[in-house]
Design an enzyme around this catalytic site. Structure first.
Site, short mmCIF file in Angstrom:
data_model
loop_
_atom_site.label_atom_id
_atom_site.label_comp_id
_atom_site.label_asym_id
_atom_site.label_seq_id
_atom_site.Cartn_x
_atom_site.Cartn_y
_atom_site.Cartn_z
N GLY A 241 0.89 -1.19 0.16
CA GLY A 241 0.08 -0.13 0.01
C GLY A 241 1.11 1.11 0.10
N ARG B 120 10.60 5.06 -5.45
CA ARG B 120 10.44 6.24 -6.69
C ARG B 120 9.93 7.54 -5.42
NH1 ARG B 120 6.36 8.03 -3.04
NH2 ARG B 120 4.95 6.51 -1.72
#
Length: 397
Positions: free
Chosen positions: A154, A278
Site C-alpha cells: 500500500g 519512486r
C-alpha cells in the site's frame, strides 16, 4: 524524423510536472491509463491519453508497439509506485533504460522489504506478518504495545494506524479485515514496533542523497502535516542517516532512478521505517528544487531517455511546506484566504486541493502552503504568516 515520445504509465500528483518537463526537453508526452478521464485537464499541455489495462503487461506491450509506428519512444516511466515494476518490464522489453522490476516488486511488498533489510543488518522496527485477527493479537503481544498496523502492500499511509491499546488494535484489525479497507491482493497485515523520535525523509537519485527533510507525521494515522528542507541536523547526524539509507539501496537492489526513504531518529540512532522505490509525491520535488536547485523530475526524465543527468546543487536555502488537514468528516462549506497567503513575500506556492461543497473525510488534505527563504527562522515565520491567513468551514456529518 519521428517525434520523440515519453510514455507515462498512469498518473500521480506529479503528472503535470512530468508533462511540462518532458515538453521542455522536446518530448511528446503520452499517458497510458486504465482510466484517462482524470487527465482531461492536461489537454492544454498537449498530452495524449490512451485507455489501456495497465495491470496487464501484454496490452501495454501491444499499445507501445503500435505507438512505435508513429513515434520514436525515447523512454517509459511513471511516478506511481503501483505500476513502477511494470515500467521496468516494459523498458526491458523495448531495450530502454529503466528500473529493475524484480527489485521494485520486492521493495513494494513491505514484508519482503523488511526481510531483506533485516538480513542486511539495516536497523528497522521489530515486525510480524499477520493474515487474521488471531495472528494480529499474538504478534502485538510478542512485540508489545503500542504497535503500528499497516497493509503489507500500500501507499500514502492508507490503512496505517498506531494502536496504543487492545481496543484500538481490535478496532483497526476489524477495519482492515472487515471489508472497509480496499485490498488489491490477499489481506496481509504488518504488525510493527512503534519507533519514537523525529522523522526524516530522504530523496535519492541513483546512489546520491539529494536532500533530507524533517517531516511531521501526526499519529495515529501518520498523515504528513509538513516538511522542511534541509532538516536541522549536524554533519555527523547527516552522515549516519546517509550511510543507513545507502545500505538500504544495496540491500534492495535499488541502484537506478529515484528513491524516497523514511526513517526516524531513535535512542538507537536512525531506524528505517520505509523505502519507496519512486519519487516522492507533490509538492516534494518543488521543495527540493527551491532548497537545493535540483529539478528531480527533469533529472529523472534525463535518466529515462538515456541522457546525462546533472545532480549538482545550484543553491542553498530553506524550503518548508505546511499541509492543511481536515479534522472531521463532513462537507467543506468554504475556504478563504488563499490569494492573501500567496501574496506574502517569500511564499512559493499555495494550492487548494478541495473545492467548496465537496465531501471530505478526516485526514484529507485541504491545501498546502510552501515558503522559501535564506534561513530556517525566516522561512518558518513566512510560512506561519501565510497559513494564518487561510480559514475554512466544515459542516460535520
Amino acid at each position: 524524423m519521428a517525434t520523440r515520445a515519453l510514455i507515462l504509465l498512469e498518473g500521480a500528483s506529479n503528472m503535470l510536472r512530468y508533462v511540462q518537463a518532458a515538453k521542455r526537453r522536446g518530448l511528446h508526452p503520452i499517458a497510458l491509463s486504465a482510466d484517462p478521464s482524470p487527465y482531461d485537464y492536461l489537454a492544454a499541455e498537449g498530452m495524449e491519453a490512451i485507455r489501456v489495462d495497465t495491470d496487464n503487461l501484454d496490452p501495454l506491450i501491444s499499445e507501445c508497439s503500435r505507438l512505435t509506428e508513429t513515434y520514436d519512444i525515447a523512454g517509459i516511466t511513471s511516478a506511481l509506485e503501483d505500476v513502477y515494476a511494470t515500467v521496468g518490464k516494459l523498458c526491458r522489453y523495448f531495450d530502454l533504460p529503466g528500473p529493475n522490476p524484480a527489485s521494485i516488486e520486492q521493495c513494494c511488498d513491505k514484508f519482503t522489504q523488511r526481510q531483506l533489510l533485516a538480513k542486511a543488518g539495516v536497523p528497522i522496527p521489530a515486525y510480524r506478518l499477520a493474515t487474521n485477527e488471531s495472528e494480529v493479537k499474538s504478534s502485538a503481544a510478542e512485540i508489545g504495545l503500542p504497535v503500528i498496523l499497516k497493509p503489507a502492500v500500500g501507499i500514502g499511509s492508507s490503512g496505517v494506524r498506531l494502536c496504543c491499546n487492545v481496543d484500538e488494535l481490535a478496532e483497526h484489525t476489524t477495519y482492515l479485515l472487515g471489508g472497509k479497507h480496499i485490498w488489491r491482493s490477499s489481506p496481509r497485515i504488518l504488525v510493527e514496533e512503534f519507533e519514537q523520535g523525529p522523522q526524516y525523509n530522504l530523496e535519492v537519485m541513483g546512489d546520491e542523497v539529494i536532500g533530507i527533510a524533517a517531516a511531521d507525521y501526526g499519529p495515529p494515522h501518520f498523515v504528513c502535516r509538513g516538511h522542511i528542507y534541509p532538516a536541522p541536523l549536524t554533519d555527523g547526524e547527516c552522515k549516519r542517516i546517509t550511510d543507513v539509507s545507502l545500505s538500504c539501496l544495496r540491500a534492495l537492489g535499488l541502484d537506478w532512478g529515484p528513491t524516497n526513504i523514511e526513517l526516524r531518529w531513535t535512542n538507537r540512532g536512525p531506524v528505517v521505517i520505509e523505502v519507496n522505490p519512486r519519487l516522492a509525491g507533490s509538492p516534494v520535488p518543488d521543495m527540493v528544487q527551491l532548497a537545493y536547485g535540483v529539478d528531480l523530475i527533469t533529472e529523472h526524465i534525463k535518466l529515462v531517455i538515456g541522457d546525462e543527468w546533472d545532480l549538482r546543487k545550484g543553491h542553498a536555502q530553506t524550503a518548508a511546506a505546511r499541509y492543511l488537514i481536515a479534522d472531521c468528516d463532513g462537507t467543506l462549506d468554504w475556504i478563504d484566504g488563499g490569494s492573501r497567503a500567496a501574496a506574502v513575500p517569500g511564499i512559493a506556492d499555495v494550492k487548494m486541493y478541495v473545492e467548496p461543497k465537496t465531501p471530505i473525510i478526516r485526514r484529507d488534505r485541504i491545501a498546502h502552503v510552501i515558503a522559501a527563504a535564506p534561513s530556517r527562522v525566516r522561512t518558518e515565520g513566512i510560512l506561519q504568516r501565510a497559513v494564518d491567513l487561510i480559514d475554512w468551514s466544515i459542516t460535520q456529518k
